[in-house]
Design an enzyme around this catalytic site. Structure first.
Site: not given
Length: 374
Positions: A185-186
């Site tokens: 995930i970012d």
């Protein structure tokens, strides 16, 4: 000498922040010795990168194929490398015009050893939701980079994992904590990640993400009033033609990869809307790009323009209110709330949930107060 990586991120590992779930499964980091030097080939070249085209790969020039996968380089540099004989397909040098076919093995060869980024264990607190002999589920806070690279060589989730696993003899099989990552995930997105602790678990979990059998739900705050209660967004996602740090939607399907996001409205808060997003695919920045595509950019998403006032009035009082909201949640309002998968050893279906973090709860509260007073 090829100048492919002069100032670029070609030495070392491709940052997972820029790979989607299928690419994470397909990407194979080149082997290297502990001291940082891999074995040269018969012609004295060293393998720096290896990509395997998936079975559904359509014909695409090899220079574009590599630019879409190696962050921080340019098509011109890849073409010069091909001209110098440093781009190989299935073990043979190819020109940049070569059309990649399904299952082709594309490698970037260089005339010097590949630099291996050393992963140093760092005592960074981990919010571990679940752990057993095969896997670990962690609730990642916003601001924590998943993988070293692109200027983030320390203070990452991988450094924290290296510290957590430093006395675990079972992790020797993995040799490198980066290899346990099966999705990402970012940096500024909070929420759940699963990490494999052995090779069998990694292969099994990677296949689940690749085959889209995992279950993931996100909570987000987006700009604008969404009229419908729920919807489906479909559109290929690929690298933006003018800004390599952004992704964009190609609705005609001419470029990018197939992507589908489902959303459901949770709460309408005046000029913003709280939504739940369910991923059918796992493309880079998928929710951020798809929501912008339908006109509802994530709140305070600086990369895609959500850190500007996109809806509302021009009154100074409103401007000050939105500024306070940005300060309350100083990142894109996106949280990976749930994660479900089949246990790689037992086959048991497992589902986890991470509570919405305080910065997003405070943000929702501010907007509720605003609309109630308005």
């Amino acid at each position: 000498m090829c100048s492919l990586n002069d100032g670029d991120m070609l030495d070392g590992f491709v940052p997972n922040e820029e790979l989607d779930d299928e690419e994470l499964f397909q990407f194979v980091p080149s082997d290297a010795k502990k001291e940082g030097e891999g074995e040269p080939t018969a012609d004295g070249l060293y393998e720096h990168f290896r990509f395997v085209a998936d079975r559904g790969q359509g014909p695409i020039r090899v220079d574009k194929f590599l630019v879409d996968r190696i962050v921080g380089t340019s098509r011109n540099r890849v073409q010069r490398a091909a001209d110098d004989g440093y781009i190989h397909v299935n073990g043979k040098p190819e020109k940049s015009s070569y059309k990649v076919k399904p299952c082709d093995v594309v490698t970037v060869m260089m005339d010097r050893p590949r630099h291996v980024l050393e992963i140093l264990p760092e005592d960074i607190p981990l919010d571990i939701v679940y752990e057993d002999d095969d896997l670990l589920v962690v609730n990642k806070p916003a601001g924590l980079v998943v993988h070293p690279g692109c200027g983030n060589y320390h203070g990452t989730l991988v450094n924290a994992l290296a510290y957590h696993f430093k006395d675990d003899p079972k992790m020797k099989e993995m040799d490198d904590p980066r290899l346990g990552l099966v999705h990402r995930i970012d940096k500024e997105t909070s929420g759940l990640l699963v990490v494999a602790k052995n090779e069998d678990a990694r292969t099994n979990l990677s296949l689940q993400f690749f085959k889209k059998t995992t279950r993931r739900q996100y909570v987000a705050l987006v700009w604008g009033h969404i009229d419908e209660n729920e919807g489906r967004i479909e559109g290929n996602i690929g690298r933006h033609p003018k800004d390599r740090l952004q992704m964009c939607v190609y609705p005609d399907g001419s470029q990018g990869k197939h992507a589908v996001t489902h959303f459901k409205v949770l709460e309408r808060l005046g000029y913003v809307t709280a939504v739940r997003c369910v991923l059918e695919t796992g493309r880079t920045h998928q929710i951020r790009v798809h929501m912008k595509y339908i006109g509802h950019t994530l709140f305070n998403d600086s990369r895609y323009g959500g850190d500007q006032i996109l809806k509302g009035t021009t009154f100074a009082q409103y401007t000050q209110f939105v500024k306070k909201c940005f300060e309350t949640c100083p990142r894109q309002a996106l949280h990976a709330q749930t994660l479900g998968f089949r246990h790689p050893r037992t086959g048991e279906e497992m589902d986890f949930e991470a509570p919405i973090p305080q910065d997003m709860l405070d943000l929702f509260a501010l907007w509720r107060e605003y609309i109630s007073n308005r």
